[in-house]
Design a protein around this motif. Structure first.
Motif, PDB file in Angstrom:
ATOM      1  N   GLN A  14       0.825  -1.215   0.000  1.00 42.51           N
ATOM      2  CA  GLN A  14       0.000   0.000   0.000  1.00 42.51           C
ATOM      3  C   GLN A  14       0.856   1.261   0.000  1.00 42.51           C
ATOM      4  O   GLN A  14       0.514   2.248  -0.642  1.00 42.51           O
ATOM      5  CB  GLN A  14      -0.941  -0.007   1.202  1.00 42.51           C
ATOM      6  N   LEU A  18       1.959   4.905  -2.918  1.00 43.64           N
ATOM      7  CA  LEU A  18       2.002   6.270  -2.367  1.00 43.64           C
ATOM      8  C   LEU A  18       3.355   6.912  -2.632  1.00 43.64           C
ATOM      9  O   LEU A  18       3.443   8.014  -3.162  1.00 43.64           O
ATOM     10  CB  LEU A  18       1.759   6.247  -0.854  1.00 43.64           C
ATOM     11  N   ARG A  35      -4.081   4.816   4.197  1.00 43.28           N
ATOM     12  CA  ARG A  35      -4.081   3.888   3.070  1.00 43.28           C
ATOM     13  C   ARG A  35      -4.097   2.431   3.535  1.00 43.28           C
ATOM     14  O   ARG A  35      -4.766   1.592   2.947  1.00 43.28           O
ATOM     15  CB  ARG A  35      -2.844   4.163   2.209  1.00 43.28           C
TER      16      ARG A  35
END
Length: 197
Positions: A14, A18, A35
């Motif tokens: 995750q 980003l 997130r």
């Protein structure tokens, strides 16, 4: 796989997109928490710092890129075709947005050229690995007498990488996929013209 390992890999996956999209400086711990849906304490159970998450995230993204490249090249037997397969992977990265942000090496190198020595080093090591693989393909082409015997493999590999990564950068900058196509077409002309016997 243990529950802790599953959680750690979830955080890496995750966080990777980003960091690949927003960069190291632009990604906050609160965004990672949002997130991943894991609290701050849970994240720090697995990582000592944001730096450690960023390095793991880069390694994860680079591993994904290597898998894409390996799969694409495994379907080709000729050296020139392998190089064109590399181009096709980068075209997919841009046009199909396989993951957020595009090429992790380019993104990390541009953002961290002066700002984050460890991430810069990771990007250098990743690029070295790509360049070594490309040099191997070029040397294979020379051995098969498909590429010029006097080919400067170091120069040729840097030209090919610069064209591909430059195409990615321009396509992202202008939100226009034609740049990656222009640059990969130039790689094909270069391989068939300057490099080929």
């Amino acid at each position: 796989m243990s529950k802790g390992q599953v959680t750690k890999e979830h955080i890496i996956r995750q966080s990777a997109e980003l960091f690949n999209t927003k960069g190291y400086a632009g990604t906050s711990l609160s965004e990672i928490i949002d997130r991943t849906k894991i609290r701050k304490g849970g994240i720090y159970n697995h990582f000592k710092s944001k730096d450690e998450i960023a390095l793991s995230a880069f390694d994860y993204m680079f591993a994904q890129l290597k898998t894409l490249l390996s799969e694409a090249m495994s379907e080709r037997s000729e050296p020139a075709e392998k190089i064109l397969a590399i181009c096709e992977v980068y075209i997919k990265l841009v046009e199909e947005k396989i993951w957020e942000g595009g090429c992790p090496i380019l993104n990390t190198a541009v953002e961290n050229d002066d700002g984050h020595p460890l991430l810069k080093q990771r990007a250098q090591l990743a690029m070295n690995e790509l360049m070594t693989g490309l040099k191997g393909i070029l040397n294979d082409g020379i051995e098969r007498k498909q590429f010029r015997a006097n080919l400067d493999v170091e120069a040729a590999s840097s030209v090919i990488i610069a064209l591909i990564e430059g195409g990615v950068m321009l396509s992202k900058l202008y939100d226009d996929n034609t740049y990656i196509r222009h640059c990969t077409n130039q790689v094909e002309r270069y391989i068939k013209g300057d490099v080929a016997v």
